[in-house]
Enzyme design. Structure first.
Site, PDB file in Angstrom:
ATOM      1  N   GLU A   1       0.816  -1.207   0.000  1.00  0.00           N
ATOM      2  CA  GLU A   1       0.000   0.000   0.000  1.00  0.00           C
ATOM      3  C   GLU A   1       0.851   1.258   0.000  1.00  0.00           C
ATOM      4  O   GLU A   1       2.028   1.254   0.345  1.00  0.00           O
ATOM      5  CB  GLU A   1      -0.957  -0.015   1.180  1.00  0.00           C
ATOM      6  CG  GLU A   1      -0.277  -0.218   2.509  1.00  0.00           C
ATOM      7  CD  GLU A   1      -1.289  -0.457   3.631  1.00  0.00           C
ATOM      8  OE1 GLU A   1      -1.951  -1.506   3.638  1.00  0.00           O
ATOM      9  OE2 GLU A   1      -1.395   0.402   4.510  1.00  0.00           O
TER      10      GLU A   1
ATOM     11  N   CYS B   1       3.617   8.359   0.665  1.00  0.00           N
ATOM     12  CA  CYS B   1       4.339   7.440   1.530  1.00  0.00           C
ATOM     13  C   CYS B   1       4.344   6.080   0.839  1.00  0.00           C
ATOM     14  O   CYS B   1       3.278   5.505   0.622  1.00  0.00           O
ATOM     15  CB  CYS B   1       3.614   7.375   2.879  1.00  0.00           C
ATOM     16  SG  CYS B   1       4.261   6.148   4.007  1.00  0.00           S
TER      17      CYS B   1
ATOM     18  N   CYS C   1       7.330  -7.153   6.620  1.00  0.00           N
ATOM     19  CA  CYS C   1       8.536  -6.602   7.241  1.00  0.00           C
ATOM     20  C   CYS C   1       9.022  -7.580   8.294  1.00  0.00           C
ATOM     21  O   CYS C   1       8.228  -8.188   8.999  1.00  0.00           O
ATOM     22  CB  CYS C   1       8.196  -5.255   7.898  1.00  0.00           C
ATOM     23  SG  CYS C   1       9.605  -4.445   8.682  1.00  0.00           S
TER      24      CYS C   1
ATOM     25  N   CYS D   1       8.472  -4.942  15.017  1.00  0.00           N
ATOM     26  CA  CYS D   1       8.113  -3.973  16.064  1.00  0.00           C
ATOM     27  C   CYS D   1       6.738  -4.364  16.622  1.00  0.00           C
ATOM     28  O   CYS D   1       5.807  -4.630  15.864  1.00  0.00           O
ATOM     29  CB  CYS D   1       8.078  -2.555  15.491  1.00  0.00           C
ATOM     30  SG  CYS D   1       9.681  -1.999  14.890  1.00  0.00           S
TER      31      CYS D   1
ATOM     32  N   CYS E   1       3.401  -2.605  15.543  1.00  0.00           N
ATOM     33  CA  CYS E   1       3.225  -2.312  14.111  1.00  0.00           C
ATOM     34  C   CYS E   1       2.535  -3.444  13.373  1.00  0.00           C
ATOM     35  O   CYS E   1       2.888  -4.614  13.507  1.00  0.00           O
ATOM     36  CB  CYS E   1       4.595  -2.042  13.490  1.00  0.00           C
ATOM     37  SG  CYS E   1       4.532  -1.740  11.720  1.00  0.00           S
TER      38      CYS E   1
ATOM     39  N   GLY F   1       7.484  -2.079   5.391  1.00  0.00           N
ATOM     40  CA  GLY F   1       8.845  -2.539   5.132  1.00  0.00           C
ATOM     41  C   GLY F   1       9.915  -1.706   5.796  1.00  0.00           C
ATOM     42  O   GLY F   1       9.678  -0.593   6.234  1.00  0.00           O
ATOM     43  N   GLU F   2      11.105  -2.285   5.866  1.00  0.00           N
ATOM     44  CA  GLU F   2      12.273  -1.575   6.408  1.00  0.00           C
ATOM     45  C   GLU F   2      13.195  -1.279   5.224  1.00  0.00           C
ATOM     46  O   GLU F   2      13.841  -2.183   4.694  1.00  0.00           O
ATOM     47  CB  GLU F   2      12.964  -2.457   7.459  1.00  0.00           C
ATOM     48  CG  GLU F   2      14.351  -2.019   7.869  1.00  0.00           C
ATOM     49  CD  GLU F   2      14.465  -0.541   8.253  1.00  0.00           C
ATOM     50  OE1 GLU F   2      13.637  -0.027   9.034  1.00  0.00           O
ATOM     51  OE2 GLU F   2      15.405   0.116   7.751  1.00  0.00           O
TER      52      GLU F   2
ATOM     53  N   SER G   1      13.026   6.387   6.158  1.00  0.00           N
ATOM     54  CA  SER G   1      12.848   6.151   7.587  1.00  0.00           C
ATOM     55  C   SER G   1      13.320   4.749   7.938  1.00  0.00           C
ATOM     56  O   SER G   1      12.907   3.773   7.323  1.00  0.00           O
ATOM     57  CB  SER G   1      11.363   6.312   7.923  1.00  0.00           C
ATOM     58  OG  SER G   1      11.127   5.979   9.269  1.00  0.00           O
TER      59      SER G   1
ATOM     60  N   SER H   1      13.451   5.805  13.525  1.00  0.00           N
ATOM     61  CA  SER H   1      12.357   5.417  14.418  1.00  0.00           C
ATOM     62  C   SER H   1      12.973   4.996  15.742  1.00  0.00           C
ATOM     63  O   SER H   1      13.412   3.858  15.890  1.00  0.00           O
ATOM     64  CB  SER H   1      11.569   4.251  13.810  1.00  0.00           C
ATOM     65  OG  SER H   1      10.934   4.672  12.636  1.00  0.00           O
ATOM     66  N   LEU H   2      13.017   5.916  16.688  1.00  0.00           N
ATOM     67  CA  LEU H   2      13.672   5.625  17.969  1.00  0.00           C
ATOM     68  C   LEU H   2      12.659   5.057  18.968  1.00  0.00           C
ATOM     69  O   LEU H   2      12.844   3.989  19.523  1.00  0.00           O
ATOM     70  CB  LEU H   2      14.337   6.901  18.504  1.00  0.00           C
ATOM     71  CG  LEU H   2      15.187   6.744  19.757  1.00  0.00           C
ATOM     72  CD1 LEU H   2      16.377   5.813  19.523  1.00  0.00           C
ATOM     73  CD2 LEU H   2      15.680   8.111  20.246  1.00  0.00           C
ATOM     74  N   HIS H   3      11.583   5.785  19.189  1.00  0.00           N
ATOM     75  CA  HIS H   3      10.423   5.309  19.953  1.00  0.00           C
ATOM     76  C   HIS H   3      10.661   5.003  21.429  1.00  0.00           C
ATOM     77  O   HIS H   3       9.734   4.555  22.114  1.00  0.00           O
ATOM     78  CB  HIS H   3       9.786   4.072  19.298  1.00  0.00           C
ATOM     79  CG  HIS H   3       9.350   4.257  17.876  1.00  0.00           C
ATOM     80  ND1 HIS H   3       8.948   5.468  17.361  1.00  0.00           N
ATOM     81  CD2 HIS H   3       9.244   3.367  16.857  1.00  0.00           C
ATOM     82  CE1 HIS H   3       8.620   5.311  16.082  1.00  0.00           C
ATOM     83  NE2 HIS H   3       8.795   4.059  15.753  1.00  0.00           N
TER      84      HIS H   3
ATOM     85  N   ASN I   1      -1.565   4.993  15.877  1.00  0.00           N
ATOM     86  CA  ASN I   1      -2.796   4.541  15.212  1.00  0.00           C
ATOM     87  C   ASN I   1      -3.160   3.176  15.747  1.00  0.00           C
ATOM     88  O   ASN I   1      -2.471   2.191  15.469  1.00  0.00           O
ATOM     89  CB  ASN I   1      -2.548   4.391  13.700  1.00  0.00           C
ATOM     90  CG  ASN I   1      -2.895   5.644  12.946  1.00  0.00           C
ATOM     91  OD1 ASN I   1      -3.946   6.237  13.152  1.00  0.00           O
ATOM     92  ND2 ASN I   1      -1.994   6.049  12.073  1.00  0.00           N
TER      93      ASN I   1
ATOM     94  N   CYS J   1      -0.132   1.886   9.501  1.00  0.00           N
ATOM     95  CA  CYS J   1       0.780   1.239   8.562  1.00  0.00           C
ATOM     96  C   CYS J   1       0.400  -0.218   8.351  1.00  0.00           C
ATOM     97  O   CYS J   1       0.361  -0.996   9.284  1.00  0.00           O
ATOM     98  CB  CYS J   1       2.193   1.296   9.125  1.00  0.00           C
ATOM     99  SG  CYS J   1       2.577   2.902   9.795  1.00  0.00           S
TER     100      CYS J   1
HETATM  101  N1  SAH Z   1      10.673   0.438   8.848  1.00  0.00           N
HETATM  102  C1  SAH Z   1      10.804   1.852   8.780  1.00  0.00           C
HETATM  103  C2  SAH Z   1       9.732   2.559   7.979  1.00  0.00           C
HETATM  104  C3  SAH Z   1       8.314   2.079   8.035  1.00  0.00           C
HETATM  105  S1  SAH Z   1       7.337   2.391   9.455  1.00  0.00           S
HETATM  106  C4  SAH Z   1      10.913   2.425  10.189  1.00  0.00           C
HETATM  107  O1  SAH Z   1      10.839   1.667  11.138  1.00  0.00           O
HETATM  108  O2  SAH Z   1      11.125   3.621  10.315  1.00  0.00           O
HETATM  109  C5  SAH Z   1       7.082   4.128   9.522  1.00  0.00           C
HETATM  110  C6  SAH Z   1       6.880   4.656  10.929  1.00  0.00           C
HETATM  111  O3  SAH Z   1       5.558   4.367  11.432  1.00  0.00           O
HETATM  112  C7  SAH Z   1       7.841   4.065  11.913  1.00  0.00           C
HETATM  113  O4  SAH Z   1       8.296   5.081  12.773  1.00  0.00           O
HETATM  114  C8  SAH Z   1       6.956   3.084  12.663  1.00  0.00           C
HETATM  115  O5  SAH Z   1       7.482   2.747  13.910  1.00  0.00           O
HETATM  116  C9  SAH Z   1       5.649   3.830  12.742  1.00  0.00           C
HETATM  117  N2  SAH Z   1       4.459   3.024  13.015  1.00  0.00           N
HETATM  118  C10 SAH Z   1       4.259   1.710  12.814  1.00  0.00           C
HETATM  119  N3  SAH Z   1       3.016   1.326  13.189  1.00  0.00           N
HETATM  120  C11 SAH Z   1       2.401   2.457  13.632  1.00  0.00           C
HETATM  121  C12 SAH Z   1       1.096   2.739  14.126  1.00  0.00           C
HETATM  122  N4  SAH Z   1       0.177   1.787  14.242  1.00  0.00           N
HETATM  123  N5  SAH Z   1       0.817   4.020  14.478  1.00  0.00           N
HETATM  124  C13 SAH Z   1       1.734   4.988  14.328  1.00  0.00           C
HETATM  125  N6  SAH Z   1       2.969   4.791  13.859  1.00  0.00           N
HETATM  126  C14 SAH Z   1       3.308   3.542  13.516  1.00  0.00           C
END
Ligand code: SAH
Length: 336
Positions: free
Chosen positions: A89, A102, A109, A113, A116, A156-157, A188, A211-213, A287, A328
């Site tokens: 998508e 995007c 992937c 995470c 995700c 994907g990464e 990203s 993506s540190l989180h 989300n 995502c």
């Molecule tokens: N793999 C890459 C890019 C794809 S994810 C990465 O990790 O950066 C894009 C971003 O959306 C990442 O920061 C990911 O952690 C975040 N993400 C994934 N699921 C999400 C959700 N349900 N709500 C908000 N952000 C989310």
């Protein structure tokens, strides 16, 4: 047989040289593909028949298909069917400065995470370069407008499919390709350290987002398995080197998960981790999805204010289309 839309300008120049032709033919092919949007090689009238036949033997120009579209306010979400029946998508967002897309970089992937949706479904395969290029072409055709910026933040990464992603960037960034300015392209990553280093050597002014989180390993280990391979100190070290080398500001993404990483103490710890670095923090309202238990933080504003007070630049990501399977991988996960 390769898809012609997987070829960078340099790849095509090498190809033409290898068949004993002049390399400027590469430029002509790019003009047919990206200016005239002509995919029938037989119609490339400034290229002689003999070479067109050769191109037809070596390449196809097959297209992925738009399978489904969901429309919201200032957002459209596209589900694409690939030639082998897999789904991916992409999302189109309307900002004041223009349209941004995007794109996905893989089918599924492997980063896993915990919060995700894409990670829940595991990687089926990498996307080929043309499958990324065509996401943009099909969206531009659909809206009859040019796309201003591209973020590689879909399924994907990207650094787990490095070469195809870099070729994709080269094609969309090329003046005779889709001509998306390098400063309008963002990759990203969840933090694959050797690839961050490789990326810093690339002569392209593309933006990087991490993506540190989480502000510490204890939390990050719980939500991002990649942290067990490249922990926070390794990733921050790599980002510092990247900034020193490229002189570019990096975006730190931080998804706001209720009671997981969203306390004022977490914000203070994040601020001290990032102090002095040329970065800004993009706080992402989580989300929620039906399949996963995490909840959206209710303390986003407090978190942001704490960062600002500690001298760290921070913004809250504008939300697009929470009404339309925006998380995502959500649209795809309904199909598989
Ligand atoms: N793999 C890459 C890019 C794809 S994810 C990465 O990790 O950066 C894009 C971003 O959306 C990442 O920061 C990911 O952690 C975040 N993400 C994934 N699921 C999400 C959700 N349900 N709500 C908000 N952000 C989310």
């Amino acid at each position: 047989m390769r898809n012609l839309l997987s070829m960078t300008m340099e790849n095509l120049e090498e190809y033409f040289l290898s068949i004993g032709e002049k390399k400027f033919k590469a430029s002509q092919v790019f003009e047919w593909l990206y200016k005239h949007r002509e995919y029938n090689i037989d119609n490339y009238s400034n290229i002689k028949k003999e070479i067109r036949d050769r191109l037809n033997e070596d390449f196809n120009t097959d297209f992925i298909k738009i399978k489904k579209k969901e429309e919201g306010v200032e957002v459209k979400k596209y589900l694409f069917e690939l030639l082998d029946g897999n789904y991916i998508e992409a999302v189109l967002m309307e900002h004041d400065y223009g349209k941004s897309v995007c794109v996905s970089s893989e089918v599924g992937c492997n980063m896993g995470c915990k919060f995700c949706e894409s990670g829940r479904l595991k990687k089926v395969r990498d996307l080929e370069t043309y499958e990324m290029v065509e996401q943009i072409i099909l969206i531009e055709n659909d809206i009859k407008e040019k796309v201003q910026s591209v973020v590689i933040m879909g399924i994907g990464e990207p650094f787990d499919n490095y070469d195809n992603v870099i070729n994709f960037i080269k094609i969309i960034n090329h003046a005779k390709g889709l001509a998306v300015g390098s400063r309008h392209i963002t990759v990203s990553t969840c933090g694959i350290v050797p690839k961050i280093e490789e990326f810093s050597n690339l002569p392209l002014q593309v933006n990087l987002a991490l993506s540190l989180h989480a502000p510490n390993d204890e939390i990050r280990n719980k939500i991002m398995p990649i942290n067990k391979v490249y922990n926070i100190s390794k990733v921050i070290e790599a980002i510092k080197k990247y900034i020193a080398k490229t002189n570019r500001r990096v975006t730190i993404e931080y998804v706001m998960l209720n009671m997981v990483n969203d306390s004022v103490d977490n914000a203070k710890e994040l601020a001290s981790l990032l102090r002095g670095m040329n970065v800004y923090v993009n706080l992402i309202p989580y989300n929620e999805t039906n399949n996963i238990d995490f909840r959206r933080s209710t303390r986003i504003k407090e978190f942001k204010d704490t960062l600002l007070k500690s001298g760290i630049n921070a913004t809250v990501r504008r939300e697009f289309g929470s009404g339309i399977s925006a998380a995502c991988g959500q649209l795809r996960s309904k199909e598989v």
